[in-house]
Scaffold this active site. Structure first.
Site: not given
Length: 370
Positions: A285, A333, A345
């Protein structure tokens, strides 16, 4: 009398003994069976498996970001150690050269003899020439003193550099130990998730994967799981993820750099999530957001918990395309906001880079960079 006595028999001998042994074995087997049944792990429902797998993937992502941070520190420590080592080598070479020059001066002095200067003046047949040579010798003495000082300085510098190098090497080893620990943590979480998923039936697994892909009934999932395993029909989700989750038309970004970052992220759709990866063929990520903004000429730090401090914090109501959006209480994240409540993402192992709604995970904050 002794000859007429009957021999004593064991109370468990003969048929009675064999019967007792058989009963004992049967009893033990029954006890073992019940004991094993009592400790057998209960059958989990598909919903329970999904809940556990989701938690394991979240924990794996936390460990991944810690791994990324440890790797960054290890790389910095290694680069610093190598710089110090190279500088120490250069200084050592200069020290050796200075020592050689000093040695040559000492040898020349030795060869010239050791008579007292007054005696040499008294004995010489050419006093003017002697005085001229004495003046040169005095200058040579000054040069010798300067050479000695140079040797001392270089020696002190080499000792300092070697001491700093030892400290950097110790730091490097500590970071590498932490790196191995976090890598083991990531791999352990991913293996546990795979083990749980393997307990699902084919139909349950298909439903799980379809839900993850956001396409009910697809029955496939994408990409690399980050440890070398590849799911079936790996090409299908690439097409799906490139066409799902929002418009592919022009994005109204607040500035040119944000538009470039979003354009780069769009070009990565469908590429696999691989933990620790920064592109160009796979990303985690924070690796994706770092690469996207690097393409726009902005240098971001490596991890989620450092990227959140790389710009100006903005509230959820103030989000603009190009902002970094962070999730979970541990800031584990990150995604790139593209407008309309959507982001691009790299979700997790088994799920490729894709467009997704920002409300699919607990919002933790946002940062505007560039």
């Amino acid at each position: 009398m002794a000859a007429h006595r009957k021999p004593k028999q064991s109370p468990l001998g003969g048929q009675a003994g064999r019967t007792a042994a058989t009963l004992a074995l049967a009893s033990a087997a029954t006890a073992t069976l019940f004991e094993g049944s009592g400790h057998a792990e209960p059958r989990l429902t598909a919903a329970q498996v999904k809940e556990k797998v989701d938690r394991l993937y979240e924990e794996a992502e936390v460990a991944t970001e810690r791994y990324n941070g440890a790797k960054e520190k290890a790389d910095e420590a290694r680069a610093a150690f190598e710089r110090l080592r190279d500088e120490a080598a250069r200084r050592t070479q200069r020290l050796n050269t200075a020592r050689d020059g000093l040695g040559a001066m000492a040898a020349a002095q030795y060869r010239s003899g050791g008579l007292d200067p007054a005696v040499q003046l008294a004995l010489t047949s050419n006093p003017d020439q002697y005085l001229e040579r004495a003046a040169l010798a005095e200058k040579a003495g000054d040069r010798q003193a300067a050479a000695v000082s140079a040797v001392r300085r270089e020696l002190a510098a080499v000792r300092q550099l070697r001491g700093e190098s030892t400290g950097r090497l110790d730091a490097l080893r500590e970071h590498e130990t932490e790196l191995r620990r976090q890598k083991a943590a990531v791999l352990g979480k991913l293996q546990a998730a795979r083990t749980l998923l393997a307990r699902l039936t084919a139909q349950e697994r298909a439903r799980y994967e379809a839900a993850e892909a956001g396409r009910e009934g697809s029955g496939t999932t994408a990409g690399n799981d980050g440890t070398g395993g590849t799911a079936t029909a790996a090409n299908a989700p690439t097409r799906a993820d490139r066409s799902s989750g929002g418009e592919r038309g022009p994005v109204t970004a607040p500035n040119g750099r944000a538009a470039e970052a979003i354009s780069f992220a769009h070009a990565q759709l469908g590429k696999p999530y691989v933990w620790g990866a920064t592109g160009p063929s796979a990303y985690d990520c924070s690796g994706l957001t770092q690469a996207a903004w690097r393409a726009a000429g902005v240098s971001l730090p490596r991890t989620t918990y450092t990227q959140i401090n790389a710009g100006r914090r903005v509230s959820r109501s103030q989000l603009a395309p190009g902002d970094l959006i962070f999730f979970y209480s541990g800031i584990s994240h990150v995604g790139l906001y593209i407008g309309g409540g959507q982001m691009i993402h790299a979700p997790r192992p088994g799920a490729p880079v894709r467009v997704a709604p920002i409300d699919e995970m607990p919002f933790a904050g946002a940062t505007r960079v560039g």
